[in-house]
Design a protein around this motif. Sequence first.
Motif, PDB file in Angstrom:
ATOM      1  N   UNK A  67       0.852  -1.196   0.000  1.00 57.69           N
ATOM      2  CA  UNK A  67       0.000   0.000   0.000  1.00 57.69           C
ATOM      3  C   UNK A  67       0.887   1.245   0.000  1.00 57.69           C
ATOM      4  N   UNK A  68       0.460   2.252  -0.730  1.00 54.17           N
ATOM      5  CA  UNK A  68       1.207   3.506  -0.793  1.00 54.17           C
ATOM      6  C   UNK A  68       0.487   4.549   0.054  1.00 54.17           C
ATOM      7  N   UNK A  69       1.216   5.118   1.010  1.00 54.35           N
ATOM      8  CA  UNK A  69       0.698   6.185   1.856  1.00 54.35           C
ATOM      9  C   UNK A  69       1.400   7.473   1.436  1.00 54.35           C
ATOM     10  N   UNK A  70       0.600   8.492   1.104  1.00 48.99           N
ATOM     11  CA  UNK A  70       1.149   9.783   0.709  1.00 48.99           C
ATOM     12  C   UNK A  70       0.805  10.801   1.781  1.00 48.99           C
ATOM     13  N   UNK A  71       1.839  11.424   2.355  1.00 47.64           N
ATOM     14  CA  UNK A  71       1.644  12.444   3.374  1.00 47.64           C
ATOM     15  C   UNK A  71       1.633  13.827   2.744  1.00 47.64           C
ATOM     16  N   UNK A  72       0.765  14.701   3.257  1.00 45.64           N
ATOM     17  CA  UNK A  72       0.636  16.083   2.788  1.00 45.64           C
ATOM     18  C   UNK A  72       1.052  17.001   3.927  1.00 45.64           C
ATOM     19  N   UNK A  73       2.083  17.802   3.685  1.00 46.96           N
ATOM     20  CA  UNK A  73       2.720  18.629   4.707  1.00 46.96           C
ATOM     21  C   UNK A  73       2.717  20.084   4.285  1.00 46.96           C
ATOM     22  N   UNK A  74       2.679  20.989   5.246  1.00 45.22           N
ATOM     23  CA  UNK A  74       2.838  22.417   4.972  1.00 45.22           C
ATOM     24  C   UNK A  74       4.244  22.647   4.416  1.00 45.22           C
TER      25      UNK A  74
END
Length: 148
Positions: A67-74
């Motif tokens: 599974x691919x987890x994509x994090x979204x950061x400031x």
Amino acid sequence: MITGGCRCGAVRYTIALERMPRSYACHCTLCQRASGSSFAHQMPVPEAALSVTGELLTAGVTSVSGAVSTGYHCAACVGRLYSTNSRWPGMAIVRAGTVDGSERLTPALHIFISTKQPWIALPRDVPAFEESAPPAELATILELAPPA
């Protein structure tokens, strides 16, 4: 409408939902490392309901399951706001601490308690799972549609 944002204020979001969604605490070692804390307090929401303003950085990680987890950061303070996961298409997993009024959020379940910090005492009346909860049970507890 639910609102939130990063620690520096450069990124803000709204979640177009009438009520606060349920949240969960993940005690896996990956979440501990990613959050720099003893667990990650997370709140799944429909990705289509999430609207973000401000510049984001993204980073993807592939788990052992594929599974691919994509994090979204400031982009300014690099605070993580939410992530998406290929296992739950259409869902955004918001970091509960970034929600305005996060003190109203109490985890509806705890997962990966086999690796939780030993000093954390879990409430007896909240479901807890040694590893991940079965997807259908997780969806029921969090009041979500099961993954496809």
